[in-house]
Design an enzyme around this catalytic site. Structure first.
Site, mmCIF file in Angstrom:
data_model
loop_
_atom_site.group_PDB
_atom_site.id
_atom_site.type_symbol
_atom_site.label_atom_id
_atom_site.label_comp_id
_atom_site.label_asym_id
_atom_site.label_seq_id
_atom_site.Cartn_x
_atom_site.Cartn_y
_atom_site.Cartn_z
ATOM 1 C CB VAL A 16 -0.878 0.145 1.088
ATOM 2 C CG1 VAL A 16 -1.637 1.312 1.356
ATOM 3 C CG2 VAL A 16 -1.778 -1.236 1.181
ATOM 4 C CE1 TYR A 137 -3.014 -6.610 9.757
ATOM 5 C CE2 TYR A 137 -5.269 -6.796 8.766
ATOM 6 C CZ TYR A 137 -4.021 -6.313 8.819
ATOM 7 O OH TYR A 137 -3.834 -5.226 8.061
ATOM 8 C CE LYS A 141 -4.067 -2.536 10.173
ATOM 9 N NZ LYS A 141 -3.211 -1.506 9.963
ATOM 10 C CG LEU A 167 -5.820 -3.506 -0.174
ATOM 11 C CD1 LEU A 167 -4.708 -2.843 0.539
ATOM 12 C CD2 LEU A 167 -6.480 -2.875 -1.478
ATOM 13 C CG HIS A 180 -3.305 -11.263 1.593
ATOM 14 N ND1 HIS A 180 -2.463 -10.404 1.485
ATOM 15 C CD2 HIS A 180 -3.891 -11.275 2.469
ATOM 16 C CE1 HIS A 180 -2.475 -9.829 2.750
ATOM 17 N NE2 HIS A 180 -3.452 -10.338 3.278
ATOM 18 C CG ASP A 270 -12.925 -22.940 3.197
ATOM 19 O OD1 ASP A 270 -12.115 -22.995 2.284
ATOM 20 O OD2 ASP A 270 -13.973 -23.745 3.290
HETATM 21 O O1 GFB Z 1 -5.926 -14.216 1.175
HETATM 22 P P1 GFB Z 1 -6.085 -14.767 2.055
HETATM 23 O O2 GFB Z 1 -4.812 -15.576 2.800
HETATM 24 O O3 GFB Z 1 -6.509 -14.465 3.517
HETATM 25 O O4 GFB Z 1 -6.965 -16.457 1.852
HETATM 26 P P2 GFB Z 1 -8.081 -13.841 4.092
HETATM 27 C C1 GFB Z 1 -8.380 -16.102 1.212
HETATM 28 C C2 GFB Z 1 -8.820 -17.397 0.759
HETATM 29 O O5 GFB Z 1 -8.202 -18.200 -0.143
HETATM 30 C C3 GFB Z 1 -8.973 -18.572 2.034
HETATM 31 C C4 GFB Z 1 -7.979 -19.272 0.084
HETATM 32 O O6 GFB Z 1 -10.183 -19.107 1.761
HETATM 33 C C5 GFB Z 1 -7.829 -19.289 1.761
HETATM 34 O O7 GFB Z 1 -7.932 -20.753 2.326
HETATM 35 N N1 GFB Z 1 -6.553 -19.872 -0.556
HETATM 36 C C6 GFB Z 1 -6.380 -20.899 -1.674
HETATM 37 C C7 GFB Z 1 -5.112 -19.535 -0.199
HETATM 38 N N2 GFB Z 1 -5.178 -21.110 -1.916
HETATM 39 C C8 GFB Z 1 -4.595 -20.132 -1.231
HETATM 40 C C9 GFB Z 1 -3.058 -20.105 -1.046
HETATM 41 O O8 GFB Z 1 -2.354 -20.430 -1.842
HETATM 42 N N3 GFB Z 1 -2.776 -18.985 -0.362
HETATM 43 C C10 GFB Z 1 -3.470 -18.232 0.532
HETATM 44 N N4 GFB Z 1 -2.998 -17.337 1.461
HETATM 45 N N5 GFB Z 1 -4.618 -18.616 0.498
HETATM 46 C C11 GFB Z 1 -6.947 -12.177 5.203
HETATM 47 C C12 GFB Z 1 -6.713 -11.974 6.807
HETATM 48 O O9 GFB Z 1 -7.772 -13.134 5.329
HETATM 49 O O10 GFB Z 1 -7.421 -11.135 4.376
HETATM 50 C C13 GFB Z 1 -5.880 -10.522 6.980
HETATM 51 O O11 GFB Z 1 -6.083 -12.942 7.341
HETATM 52 C C14 GFB Z 1 -6.528 -9.446 6.183
HETATM 53 O O12 GFB Z 1 -6.007 -10.305 8.360
HETATM 54 C C15 GFB Z 1 -6.492 -9.945 4.700
HETATM 55 O O13 GFB Z 1 -7.496 -8.943 6.600
HETATM 56 C C16 GFB Z 1 -7.040 -8.899 3.814
HETATM 57 O O14 GFB Z 1 -8.920 -13.156 2.895
HETATM 58 O O15 GFB Z 1 -8.959 -15.230 4.309
#
Ligand code: GFB
Length: 315
Positions: A16, A137, A141, A167, A180, A270
């Site tokens: 950001v 987190y 926030k 983002l 993410h 999830d």
């Molecule tokens: O983006 P993400 O890690 O965070 O995961 P959140 C979003 C969704 O994508 C979850 C799935 O359901 C994950 O299980 N996913 C599928 C994956 N494959 C993958 C992968 O290879 N890597 C990841 N990382 N996810 C975060 C928060 O939540 O969002 C933070 O933990 C913050 O605090 C951020 O708010 C914006 O959307 O679940």
């Protein structure tokens, strides 16, 4: 904010902060101050106060934070809670004490209750339990929002709080464990294509929905609100449209040109099942999202290809 106003972007090396600096420079703001983590430890209150005393910034974008995806949030609760509390408390306090005219604090839509009605309006804050995987987190926030409101109420300090949805974009973290979902999937499908893998593994069921917001749009919205918005109430920043993780995976697979299969690893969490924000407040203030998800993923993939090999680090 005048063209020669002294502006401090805290967290300029992050996704950001980096985009905000690019936007400010392209708008001919020529008096930016930045400090890397090695130059200034934002967890140290004395160092932060003395930096503000010396530099006397007029405007502050508080984009510095410990951030990461679902796994990083779930497995490093102390870092996500403690460090974020320290960073934001030190910066807000020093900004107030040293005469900053206005501060924009950046949060996240994970502050809202896990089972929120959709789309999520700003007034749903603190109406129900949080999603467990990112509660640490989220609590940090929420405290940041309350701190901004408290300084405004008690001292008349002009601090605003902006809540972006998920983002992504150039300069993102492409680490496979700490990042993410969107950058992780770009990398997984790219490596799957290069290595001719039969299948690429996606965490969880693929059923959760997420709203993705391109980082250059985020920077534009932040600068717009810094110029125009002066109220204690929070503002959602996003597109108001979401996709399932399965749909996202298929979209990225197509853009990257991977020919194999997608498999789901149900041992991975999830997280929250739906998280799409109501952006009517932002739209009514006069700002609308510009970049489509397809365009944003293409330019992020281009950036990824042009920046290999790069440093990938878990938070
Ligand atoms: O983006 P993400 O890690 O965070 O995961 P959140 C979003 C969704 O994508 C979850 C799935 O359901 C994950 O299980 N996913 C599928 C994956 N494959 C993958 C992968 O290879 N890597 C990841 N990382 N996810 C975060 C928060 O939540 O969002 C933070 O933990 C913050 O605090 C951020 O708010 C914006 O959307 O679940």
């Amino acid at each position: 904010m005048q063209k020669d106003s002294k502006i401090y972007v805290a967290g300029h090396n992050g996704l950001v902060g980096n985009a905000i600096c690019r936007k400010l420079k392209s708008d001919n703001h020529n008096n930016l101050i930045t400090r890397s983590r090695n130059e200034l430890d934002l967890c140290d209150p004395i160092a932060v106060d003395s930096f503000f005393k010396q530099q006397q910034p007029e405007y502050v974008f508080l984009a510095a934070a410990v951030v990461g995806g679902i796994h990083a949030n779930d497995t490093q609760p102390v870092k996500f809670l403690r460090d974020n509390l320290l960073i934001q408390t030190n910066v807000i306090e020093a900004a107030y004490r040293n005469g900053v005219k206005k501060l924009a604090f950046l949060g996240s839509t994970c502050i809202y209750p896990r089972d929120c009605p959709q789309p999520i309006k700003e007034e749903y804050l603190l109406t129900g339990p949080l999603e467990e995987t990112n509660q640490w987190y989220a609590i940090a926030k929420i405290s940041g929002i309350k701190l901004c409101q408290a300084y405004r109420k008690e001292y008349g300090f002009n601090a605003i709080s902006l809540m972006p949805t998920n983002l992504y974009g150039p300069n993102d973290n492409f680490d496979l464990i700490g990042s993410h979902v969107l950058p992780a999937l770009i990398r997984k499908f790219h490596e799957g294509k290069i290595e001719n893998k039969e299948a690429v593994e996606i965490w969880g069921s693929g059923k959760p929905y997420r709203e993705f917001f391109y980082i250059d749009d985020m920077a534009e919205a932040c600068c717009f609100l810094m110029q125009t918005y002066d109220d204690e109430s929070i503002v959602n920043i996003g597109t108001g449209q979401d996709v399932s993780i399965k749909e996202l995976a298929e979209l990225i697979k197509g853009i990257v040109g991977y020919g194999g299969d997608i498999v789901f690893d149900s041992s991975k969490p999830d997280g929250t099942l739906k998280k799409c924000c109501d952006v009517s407040k932002l739209n009514n203030l006069g700002w609308k999202n510009k970049t489509t998800l397809q365009e944003g993923i293409k330019s992020t993939y281009d950036w990824y290809l042009n920046n290999l090999p790069f440093n990938v680090t878990s938070p």
